[in-house]
Design a protein around this motif. Structure first.
Motif, PDB file in Angstrom:
ATOM      1  N   ALA A 268      48.255  39.041 -19.178  1.00 21.13           N
ATOM      2  CA  ALA A 268      48.935  40.462 -19.360  1.00 21.13           C
ATOM      3  C   ALA A 268      50.176  40.326 -18.732  1.00 21.13           C
ATOM      4  CB  ALA A 268      47.944  41.406 -18.885  1.00 21.13           C
ATOM      5  N   LEU A 269      50.195  39.849 -17.559  1.00 14.48           N
ATOM      6  CA  LEU A 269      51.607  39.893 -16.901  1.00 14.48           C
ATOM      7  C   LEU A 269      52.616  39.183 -17.607  1.00 14.48           C
ATOM      8  CD1 LEU A 269      52.004  39.425 -13.082  1.00 14.48           C
ATOM      9  CD2 LEU A 269      53.381  38.174 -14.468  1.00 14.48           C
ATOM     10  N   LEU A 270      52.246  38.179 -18.128  1.00 19.87           N
ATOM     11  CA  LEU A 270      53.585  37.439 -18.772  1.00 19.87           C
ATOM     12  C   LEU A 270      53.615  38.168 -20.318  1.00 19.87           C
ATOM     13  CD1 LEU A 270      52.160  33.545 -18.492  1.00 19.87           C
ATOM     14  CD2 LEU A 270      54.103  34.667 -17.402  1.00 19.87           C
ATOM     15  N   ASP A 271      52.867  38.945 -20.788  1.00 17.36           N
ATOM     16  CA  ASP A 271      53.259  39.886 -21.949  1.00 17.36           C
ATOM     17  C   ASP A 271      54.419  40.722 -21.647  1.00 17.36           C
ATOM     18  OD1 ASP A 271      51.503  38.294 -23.447  1.00 17.36           O
ATOM     19  OD2 ASP A 271      49.903  39.757 -23.459  1.00 17.36           O
ATOM     20  N   VAL A 272      53.854  41.331 -20.486  1.00 15.66           N
ATOM     21  CA  VAL A 272      54.939  42.458 -20.015  1.00 15.66           C
ATOM     22  C   VAL A 272      56.196  41.864 -19.574  1.00 15.66           C
ATOM     23  CG1 VAL A 272      55.476  44.047 -18.245  1.00 15.66           C
ATOM     24  CG2 VAL A 272      53.240  43.894 -19.060  1.00 15.66           C
ATOM     25  N   ALA A 273      56.337  40.758 -18.975  1.00 17.33           N
ATOM     26  CA  ALA A 273      57.340  39.958 -18.758  1.00 17.33           C
ATOM     27  C   ALA A 273      58.191  39.424 -19.815  1.00 17.33           C
ATOM     28  CB  ALA A 273      57.376  38.578 -17.774  1.00 17.33           C
ATOM     29  N   VAL A 317      67.331  39.077 -14.434  1.00 13.17           N
ATOM     30  CA  VAL A 317      66.248  39.040 -13.324  1.00 13.17           C
ATOM     31  C   VAL A 317      65.956  40.285 -12.801  1.00 13.17           C
ATOM     32  CG1 VAL A 317      65.827  37.994 -11.040  1.00 13.17           C
ATOM     33  CG2 VAL A 317      67.068  36.661 -12.749  1.00 13.17           C
ATOM     34  N   LEU A 318      67.108  41.090 -12.444  1.00 10.49           N
ATOM     35  CA  LEU A 318      66.768  42.288 -11.966  1.00 10.49           C
ATOM     36  C   LEU A 318      66.105  43.354 -12.961  1.00 10.49           C
ATOM     37  CD1 LEU A 318      70.023  42.709  -9.910  1.00 10.49           C
ATOM     38  CD2 LEU A 318      68.086  42.314  -8.890  1.00 10.49           C
ATOM     39  N   VAL A 319      66.404  43.368 -14.000  1.00 11.08           N
ATOM     40  CA  VAL A 319      65.621  44.316 -14.879  1.00 11.08           C
ATOM     41  C   VAL A 319      64.098  43.588 -15.143  1.00 11.08           C
ATOM     42  CG1 VAL A 319      65.321  44.849 -17.277  1.00 11.08           C
ATOM     43  CG2 VAL A 319      67.550  44.929 -16.178  1.00 11.08           C
ATOM     44  N   VAL A 320      63.949  42.498 -15.184  1.00 15.58           N
ATOM     45  CA  VAL A 320      62.361  41.971 -15.312  1.00 15.58           C
ATOM     46  C   VAL A 320      61.644  42.266 -14.126  1.00 15.58           C
ATOM     47  CG1 VAL A 320      61.168  40.202 -16.064  1.00 15.58           C
ATOM     48  CG2 VAL A 320      62.895  40.509 -17.167  1.00 15.58           C
ATOM     49  N   GLN A 321      62.282  42.001 -13.094  1.00 16.30           N
ATOM     50  CA  GLN A 321      61.590  42.304 -11.623  1.00 16.30           C
ATOM     51  C   GLN A 321      61.271  43.581 -11.450  1.00 16.30           C
ATOM     52  OE1 GLN A 321      62.528  39.603  -8.130  1.00 16.30           O
ATOM     53  NE2 GLN A 321      63.317  41.615  -7.335  1.00 16.30           N
ATOM     54  N   ARG A 322      62.079  44.367 -11.892  1.00 14.23           N
ATOM     55  CA  ARG A 322      61.781  45.881 -11.847  1.00 14.23           C
ATOM     56  C   ARG A 322      60.854  46.396 -12.542  1.00 14.23           C
ATOM     57  NH1 ARG A 322      62.031  48.897  -7.289  1.00 14.23           N
ATOM     58  NH2 ARG A 322      62.802  51.069  -7.507  1.00 14.23           N
ATOM     59  N   ILE A 323      60.661  45.927 -13.934  1.00 19.05           N
ATOM     60  CA  ILE A 323      59.743  46.583 -14.859  1.00 19.05           C
ATOM     61  C   ILE A 323      58.514  46.035 -14.430  1.00 19.05           C
ATOM     62  CG2 ILE A 323      58.882  46.098 -17.251  1.00 19.05           C
ATOM     63  CD1 ILE A 323      61.961  46.179 -18.011  1.00 19.05           C
ATOM     64  N   LEU A 324      58.361  44.724 -13.952  1.00 17.09           N
ATOM     65  CA  LEU A 324      56.941  44.421 -13.546  1.00 17.09           C
ATOM     66  C   LEU A 324      56.574  44.929 -12.359  1.00 17.09           C
ATOM     67  CD1 LEU A 324      57.357  40.545 -14.114  1.00 17.09           C
ATOM     68  CD2 LEU A 324      55.899  41.817 -15.289  1.00 17.09           C
ATOM     69  N   SER A 327      55.655  48.978 -13.590  1.00 22.67           N
ATOM     70  CA  SER A 327      54.651  49.260 -14.501  1.00 22.67           C
ATOM     71  C   SER A 327      53.327  49.322 -13.819  1.00 22.67           C
ATOM     72  CB  SER A 327      54.735  48.093 -15.342  1.00 22.67           C
ATOM     73  OG  SER A 327      54.287  46.760 -15.073  1.00 22.67           O
ATOM     74  N   ALA A 328      52.459  50.007 -14.593  1.00 22.17           N
ATOM     75  CA  ALA A 328      51.138  49.982 -14.034  1.00 22.17           C
ATOM     76  C   ALA A 328      50.603  48.698 -13.873  1.00 22.17           C
ATOM     77  CB  ALA A 328      50.279  51.029 -14.891  1.00 22.17           C
ATOM     78  N   LEU A 329      50.798  47.876 -14.811  1.00 29.11           N
ATOM     79  CA  LEU A 329      50.340  46.537 -14.667  1.00 29.11           C
ATOM     80  C   LEU A 329      50.976  45.924 -13.537  1.00 29.11           C
ATOM     81  CD1 LEU A 329      48.787  43.942 -15.975  1.00 29.11           C
ATOM     82  CD2 LEU A 329      50.817  43.531 -17.441  1.00 29.11           C
ATOM     83  N   ARG A 332      49.410  46.648 -10.101  1.00 30.60           N
ATOM     84  CA  ARG A 332      48.006  46.081 -10.124  1.00 30.60           C
ATOM     85  C   ARG A 332      48.175  44.352 -10.007  1.00 30.60           C
ATOM     86  NH1 ARG A 332      45.987  47.744 -14.148  1.00 30.60           N
ATOM     87  NH2 ARG A 332      46.128  45.915 -15.683  1.00 30.60           N
ATOM     88  N   ALA A 333      49.270  43.935 -10.924  1.00 31.15           N
ATOM     89  CA  ALA A 333      49.290  42.511 -10.833  1.00 31.15           C
ATOM     90  C   ALA A 333      50.068  41.871  -9.549  1.00 31.15           C
ATOM     91  CB  ALA A 333      50.003  42.093 -12.168  1.00 31.15           C
ATOM     92  N   GLU A 334      50.901  42.759  -8.818  1.00 28.97           N
ATOM     93  CA  GLU A 334      51.516  42.290  -7.635  1.00 28.97           C
ATOM     94  C   GLU A 334      50.370  42.238  -6.338  1.00 28.97           C
ATOM     95  OE1 GLU A 334      55.522  43.323  -4.999  1.00 28.97           O
ATOM     96  OE2 GLU A 334      54.389  45.169  -6.163  1.00 28.97           O
ATOM     97  N   ARG A 335      49.358  43.079  -6.472  1.00 29.62           N
ATOM     98  CA  ARG A 335      48.371  42.739  -5.575  1.00 29.62           C
ATOM     99  C   ARG A 335      47.515  41.562  -5.887  1.00 29.62           C
ATOM    100  NH1 ARG A 335      48.132  48.443  -6.181  1.00 29.62           N
ATOM    101  NH2 ARG A 335      46.031  47.993  -7.537  1.00 29.62           N
ATOM    102  N   THR A 336      47.105  41.022  -7.046  1.00 27.94           N
ATOM    103  CA  THR A 336      46.336  40.204  -7.283  1.00 27.94           C
ATOM    104  C   THR A 336      47.025  38.888  -7.899  1.00 27.94           C
ATOM    105  OG1 THR A 336      46.037  41.129  -9.652  1.00 27.94           O
ATOM    106  CG2 THR A 336      44.748  41.751  -7.773  1.00 27.94           C
TER     107      THR A 336
END
Length: 434
Positions: A268-273, A317-324, A327-329, A332-336
């Protein structure tokens, strides 16, 4: 309209190291006072010497004061004191320190090489301070016990996009570390799933290790390759066939925290990226294609001859990092599930995990292999060498949280750092012998 704040942040702040910039500002004062840029072509030799000596004294005094501030910072972080240190108040981005840094001694060493105090028109630079910090860190880890040295690949061991050839001066120096029973980890963003890809990049070193008559079998196996930041572990094994590498099953080296990362969450994280990368390619008309792997996704030039502008890579880099992150995902993903978005020079990739996890795996793997399944090599006994330590889009930055670091700018600087380490280790051995 683009505000001045956004311009300053997007184009400058993420490209600076605040700690180094702060020290640079401190050293600017004695430079102005003692540089004497009078424009005289042949000033009095006595005056030149006196000014150089005074500038050296003032630079050294300032760095000694910073050294004491770091000592106080370490004391507070180790006692879990909630009152911030003076260093934290002055440089809020200052992270943890695993060792004290003998900055005064390191400056005197670098001044003898770079003649910083003798300059009249060029003040102490970012690189002067970066190399002084490297020397201080080398002094610190060798005065203790250096047990593990980890290295980035591109720009650190070999030129960007190249490989480690047998003729590289890095090869005998890494072998010398192994000869001294220092473990070695190559922690690279290159995400090959098989040993052949890593052999292609590291063949000069791997072949030299296999053929070495003076390294013991155990010393030859004291090196691992951690690929994809923290996703593929290979142990050097001279008996493993042409590649000299043995793939270690993921179940054998995953830390408990990494084992908790779910495959569903990774996908799911890679899909958002991937969606964010596609939007960057579209909006900036980048000549790039998407590359999706099992633990990473990125963009590469659609033709090998194409060079994507650095600014476009930085923006991506900055756009993708910021979106991740937003985003709600992402929250959540940053914690896990940690991720790393970085500019590789010619491409941009988002990897699962980051180099803090890669170095941690090396620390735990060697301890486990040596009979301590619950132990690990400590941060103060670890040195990570890399070229990307800026706060955004730089994949060596996170390694600062798990060990000491040295920031280099080329393979030649890596060679100089390793020579310095060996010199300091030999000096320490002589002191102990006496």
């Amino acid at each position: 309209m683009t505000t001045r704040y956004r311009v300053e942040y997007a184009l400058k702040t993420h490209r600076r190291d605040q700690f180094i910039e702060w020290i640079k500002g401190l050293l600017a004062v004695p430079f102005v006072l003692y540089s004497q840029p009078t424009g005289i072509l042949n000033p009095d030799a006595e005056t030149v010497t006196r000014n150089s000596n005074e500038a050296h004294r003032r630079y050294a005094e300032i760095l000694r004061d910073v050294e004491h501030m770091i000592d106080d910072h370490i004391a507070r972080q180790n006692s879990h004191n909630t009152i911030p240190s003076k260093l934290t108040m002055l440089v809020p981005t200052a992270g943890p320190f695993f060792t004290r840094l003998p900055l005064e001694a390191a400056f005197k060493y670098q001044d003898s090489r770079r003649h910083i105090s003798s300059r009249r028109y060029v003040c102490p630079s970012f690189n002067d301070i970066r190399l002084t910090l490297n020397s201080a860190q080398a002094m610190a880890v060798t005065s203790g016990s250096l047990q593990l040295a980890t290295f980035d690949g591109d720009v650190t061991l070999y030129d960007d996009g190249q490989s480690l050839e047998p003729s590289s001066p890095v090869v005998p120096r890494i072998m010398d570390l192994l000869r001294r029973d220092v473990k070695v980890g190559i922690v690279t963003a290159a995400g090959y799933t098989t040993a052949d890809g890593y052999y292609g990049r590291l063949h000069g070193l791997l072949d030299a290790l296999a053929a070495s008559p003076d390294l013991t079998h155990r010393q030859k196996r004291n090196m691992v390759v951690m690929g994809g930041e923290a996703n593929y572990l290979f142990e050097v094994d001279p008996d493993a066939g042409p590649s000299r590498l043995r793939a270690v099953p993921r179940a054998e080296w995953l830390t408990p925290e990494m084992a908790a990362w779910s495959e569903q969450g990774i996908v799911a994280l890679l899909d958002v990226a991937e969606a964010a990368l596609r939007e960057c390619v579209r909006s900036m008309s980048l000549p790039a294609v998407i590359v999706r792997k099992d633990r990473a996704v990125g963009i590469v030039p659609s033709d090998p001859s194409i060079i994507i502008p650095r600014e476009s890579l930085e923006e991506t880099v900055l756009v993708v990092q910021r979106i991740l992150e937003l985003s709600a995902l992402g929250e959540r993903a940053e914690r896990t599930i940690p991720f790393c978005a970085f500019n590789g020079g010619r491409d941009v990739f988002v990897d699962i995990g980051d180099k803090s996890w890669g170095v941690t795996v090396c620390q735990k793997w060697f301890a486990m292999r040596d009979g301590d399944p619950d132990g690990m090599i400590r941060g103060e006994n670890t040195l990570h060498v890399g070229d990307q330590f800026l706060s955004a889009g730089s994949n060596d930055f996170k390694a600062r949280s798990v060990g000491t670091t040295a920031w280099i700018a080329s393979p030649a600087e890596t060679v100089e750092l390793l020579d310095e380490l060996v010199m300091l280790m030999d000096r320490e051995k002589k002191v102990e012998a006496n």
